[in-house]
Design an enzyme around this catalytic site. Structure first.
Site, PDB file in Angstrom:
ATOM      1  N   LYS A  13      29.081  -4.718 -36.914  1.00 40.74           N
ATOM      2  CA  LYS A  13      28.974  -5.338 -38.243  1.00 40.74           C
ATOM      3  C   LYS A  13      27.817  -6.343 -38.294  1.00 40.74           C
ATOM      4  O   LYS A  13      26.977  -6.291 -39.183  1.00 40.74           O
ATOM      5  CB  LYS A  13      30.285  -6.064 -38.611  1.00 40.74           C
ATOM      6  N   ARG A  89      40.381  -9.442 -43.647  1.00 41.94           N
ATOM      7  CA  ARG A  89      40.912  -8.955 -42.383  1.00 41.94           C
ATOM      8  C   ARG A  89      42.409  -8.687 -42.464  1.00 41.94           C
ATOM      9  O   ARG A  89      43.015  -8.205 -41.519  1.00 41.94           O
ATOM     10  CB  ARG A  89      40.724 -10.031 -41.312  1.00 41.94           C
ATOM     11  N   ARG A 128      27.842  -8.045 -24.589  1.00 39.28           N
ATOM     12  CA  ARG A 128      27.115  -8.738 -25.673  1.00 39.28           C
ATOM     13  C   ARG A 128      26.571 -10.071 -25.184  1.00 39.28           C
ATOM     14  O   ARG A 128      27.281 -10.851 -24.551  1.00 39.28           O
ATOM     15  CB  ARG A 128      28.055  -8.962 -26.864  1.00 39.28           C
ATOM     16  N   ARG A 157      30.079 -14.923 -25.943  1.00 33.63           N
ATOM     17  CA  ARG A 157      31.102 -15.542 -26.787  1.00 33.63           C
ATOM     18  C   ARG A 157      32.378 -15.744 -25.991  1.00 33.63           C
ATOM     19  O   ARG A 157      32.769 -14.886 -25.205  1.00 33.63           O
ATOM     20  CB  ARG A 157      31.370 -14.654 -28.011  1.00 33.63           C
ATOM     21  N   ARG A 168      42.191  -9.019 -29.722  1.00 33.25           N
ATOM     22  CA  ARG A 168      41.420  -8.814 -30.968  1.00 33.25           C
ATOM     23  C   ARG A 168      41.519  -7.377 -31.426  1.00 33.25           C
ATOM     24  O   ARG A 168      41.679  -7.105 -32.610  1.00 33.25           O
ATOM     25  CB  ARG A 168      39.949  -9.173 -30.742  1.00 33.25           C
TER      26      ARG A 168
HETATM   27  P1  AP5 Z   1      28.105  -6.745 -33.077  1.00 34.72           P
HETATM   28  O1  AP5 Z   1      27.147  -6.329 -34.133  1.00 34.72           O
HETATM   29  O2  AP5 Z   1      28.032  -8.145 -32.589  1.00 34.72           O
HETATM   30  O3  AP5 Z   1      29.591  -6.316 -33.519  1.00 34.72           O
HETATM   31  P2  AP5 Z   1      30.556  -6.918 -34.618  1.00 34.72           P
HETATM   32  O4  AP5 Z   1      31.189  -5.778 -35.325  1.00 34.72           O
HETATM   33  O5  AP5 Z   1      29.864  -7.941 -35.439  1.00 34.72           O
HETATM   34  O6  AP5 Z   1      31.632  -7.544 -33.656  1.00 34.72           O
HETATM   35  P3  AP5 Z   1      32.328  -8.983 -33.677  1.00 34.72           P
HETATM   36  O7  AP5 Z   1      32.854  -9.204 -32.291  1.00 34.72           O
HETATM   37  O8  AP5 Z   1      31.453 -10.013 -34.258  1.00 34.72           O
HETATM   38  O9  AP5 Z   1      33.511  -8.665 -34.636  1.00 34.72           O
HETATM   39  P4  AP5 Z   1      34.803  -9.469 -34.798  1.00 34.72           P
HETATM   40  O10 AP5 Z   1      35.269  -8.877 -36.064  1.00 34.72           O
HETATM   41  O11 AP5 Z   1      35.726  -9.414 -33.666  1.00 34.72           O
HETATM   42  O12 AP5 Z   1      34.296 -10.967 -34.790  1.00 34.72           O
HETATM   43  P5  AP5 Z   1      34.073 -12.067 -35.924  1.00 34.72           P
HETATM   44  O13 AP5 Z   1      32.958 -12.904 -35.504  1.00 34.72           O
HETATM   45  O14 AP5 Z   1      34.059 -11.443 -37.269  1.00 34.72           O
HETATM   46  O15 AP5 Z   1      27.928  -5.731 -31.831  1.00 34.72           O
HETATM   47  C1  AP5 Z   1      28.683  -5.894 -30.648  1.00 34.72           C
HETATM   48  C2  AP5 Z   1      27.812  -5.563 -29.422  1.00 34.72           C
HETATM   49  O16 AP5 Z   1      27.487  -4.171 -29.432  1.00 34.72           O
HETATM   50  C3  AP5 Z   1      26.470  -6.307 -29.384  1.00 34.72           C
HETATM   51  O17 AP5 Z   1      26.148  -6.600 -28.053  1.00 34.72           O
HETATM   52  C4  AP5 Z   1      25.473  -5.299 -29.965  1.00 34.72           C
HETATM   53  O18 AP5 Z   1      24.169  -5.478 -29.462  1.00 34.72           O
HETATM   54  C5  AP5 Z   1      26.080  -3.962 -29.514  1.00 34.72           C
HETATM   55  N1  AP5 Z   1      25.878  -2.884 -30.492  1.00 34.72           N
HETATM   56  C6  AP5 Z   1      25.944  -2.983 -31.857  1.00 34.72           C
HETATM   57  N2  AP5 Z   1      25.728  -1.782 -32.415  1.00 34.72           N
HETATM   58  C7  AP5 Z   1      25.550  -0.893 -31.385  1.00 34.72           C
HETATM   59  C8  AP5 Z   1      25.284   0.511 -31.317  1.00 34.72           C
HETATM   60  N3  AP5 Z   1      25.180   1.254 -32.438  1.00 34.72           N
HETATM   61  N4  AP5 Z   1      25.177   1.084 -30.092  1.00 34.72           N
HETATM   62  C9  AP5 Z   1      25.291   0.336 -28.965  1.00 34.72           C
HETATM   63  N5  AP5 Z   1      25.520  -1.002 -28.956  1.00 34.72           N
HETATM   64  C10 AP5 Z   1      25.643  -1.610 -30.162  1.00 34.72           C
HETATM   65  O19 AP5 Z   1      35.460 -12.882 -35.808  1.00 34.72           O
HETATM   66  C11 AP5 Z   1      35.751 -13.604 -34.647  1.00 34.72           C
HETATM   67  C12 AP5 Z   1      37.102 -14.270 -34.772  1.00 34.72           C
HETATM   68  O20 AP5 Z   1      37.095 -15.203 -35.854  1.00 34.72           O
HETATM   69  C13 AP5 Z   1      38.283 -13.329 -35.089  1.00 34.72           C
HETATM   70  O21 AP5 Z   1      38.831 -12.749 -33.923  1.00 34.72           O
HETATM   71  C14 AP5 Z   1      39.261 -14.296 -35.771  1.00 34.72           C
HETATM   72  O22 AP5 Z   1      39.945 -15.077 -34.834  1.00 34.72           O
HETATM   73  C15 AP5 Z   1      38.331 -15.193 -36.567  1.00 34.72           C
HETATM   74  N6  AP5 Z   1      38.100 -14.641 -37.916  1.00 34.72           N
HETATM   75  C16 AP5 Z   1      36.937 -14.155 -38.429  1.00 34.72           C
HETATM   76  N7  AP5 Z   1      37.112 -13.688 -39.668  1.00 34.72           N
HETATM   77  C17 AP5 Z   1      38.433 -13.878 -39.968  1.00 34.72           C
HETATM   78  C18 AP5 Z   1      39.238 -13.563 -41.084  1.00 34.72           C
HETATM   79  N8  AP5 Z   1      38.728 -12.959 -42.173  1.00 34.72           N
HETATM   80  N9  AP5 Z   1      40.550 -13.894 -41.039  1.00 34.72           N
HETATM   81  C19 AP5 Z   1      41.092 -14.507 -39.971  1.00 34.72           C
HETATM   82  N10 AP5 Z   1      40.391 -14.811 -38.862  1.00 34.72           N
HETATM   83  C20 AP5 Z   1      39.066 -14.491 -38.849  1.00 34.72           C
HETATM   84 MG    MG Z   2      30.072 -10.015 -35.748  1.00 35.31          MG
END
Ligand code: AP5
Ligand code: MG
Length: 213
Positions: A13, A89, A128, A157, A168
């Site tokens: 994402k 979410r 990552r 992270r 997660r």
């Molecule tokens: P990356 O692009 O970083 O993936 P992502 O989908 O953004 O993953 P996140 O870990 O950020 O998602 P998340 O939903 O768990 O975390 P968030 O920050 O939203 O890519 C991942 C890796 O893969 C990178 O190294 C990249 O280089 C590689 N990659 C990407 N595309 C690739 C490809 N095509 N091929 C190969 N490699 C690739 O949330 C974190 C925490 O915050 C949650 O767990 C929760 O506790 C809280 N939170 C956030 N939003 C909410 C909400 N709405 N409600 C409640 N709690 C929330």
């Molecule tokens: Mg992200």
């Protein structure tokens, strides 16, 4: 354009959001990034969020809904549109978003749903790395920074540790389907194959967004 980008943790994402924002000039709203900024600044909300995030749990809906609602009400959103990343979410968050957008007179135009086999995600998250200075995301194997990079300039992270990753994935798999169903019923969902090179995934997203524009 007013958009959501959805997908399991590690689906890509944030990686795709950075490219979408550059090409289509919409405002990137990542709840994860907002929480991490609050955690770094040790605000009251940041400390509360940390107690959930480090374990891999979701931050309570009322906190998350509040920060998103506030952000959506800012001036730049009406001018440029938005790309929400990591929100909603839970189905309750989806209903809160519907309500907030209605009150602001904003229409959601599309949901990009990055699909990927969960078995691939542990490897993505454990490799990552994030550049300390710019916040840019890389991967040790799949998307490494320039050759001969200094590992000290990058960090991992806290929630990419194995115990948090497992939790997660469990939480997000359980909560995700009703949200996709909700938007699919509204005809807004565009499925994108996430198990392809980053540039190929982006090319597929570009095709969808060019038609929406
Ligand atoms: P990356 O692009 O970083 O993936 P992502 O989908 O953004 O993953 P996140 O870990 O950020 O998602 P998340 O939903 O768990 O975390 P968030 O920050 O939203 O890519 C991942 C890796 O893969 C990178 O190294 C990249 O280089 C590689 N990659 C990407 N595309 C690739 C490809 N095509 N091929 C190969 N490699 C690739 O949330 C974190 C925490 O915050 C949650 O767990 C929760 O506790 C809280 N939170 C956030 N939003 C909410 C909400 N709405 N409600 C409640 N709690 C929330
Ligand atoms: Mg992200």
């Amino acid at each position: 354009m007013n958009l959501l980008i959805m997908g399991l943790p590690g689906a890509g994402k944030g990686t795709q959001a950075a490219k979408i924002v550059e090409k289509f000039d919409v405002v990137h709203i990542s709840t994860g990034d907002m929480f991490r900024a609050a955690m770094a600044n040790q605000t009251e909300m940041g400390l509360l969020a940390k107690s959930y995030i480090d374990k891999g749990d979701l931050v309570p809906d009322e906190v998350t809904n509040g920060i998103v609602k506030e952000r959506l009400a800012q001036e730049d959103i009406k001018e440029k549109g938005f790309l929400l990343d990591g929100y909603p979410r839970t189905i309750e968050q989806a209903h809160a978003l519907d309500e907030a957008l209605k009150n602001l007179g904003i229409t959601l135009e599309g949901v990009i749903n990055i699909e990927i086999d969960p078995a691939k995600l542990v490897e993505r998250l454990s490799g990552r790395i994030i550049h300390r200075e710019t916040g840019e995301t890389f991967h040790k194997v799949f998307n490494p920074p320039a050759e001969g990079y200094d590992e000290k300039d990058y960090y991992q992270r806290e929630d990419d540790k194995p115990e948090s990753v497992k939790r997660r994935l469990e939480v997000n798999i359980a909560q995700g389907q009703p949200i996709i169903d909700h938007y699919r019923a509204a005809g807004l969902v565009h499925d994108i194959e996430g198990d392809q090179d980053i540039e190929v995934v982006f090319a597929d997203i570009e095709k969808v967004l060019s038609k929406l524009q």
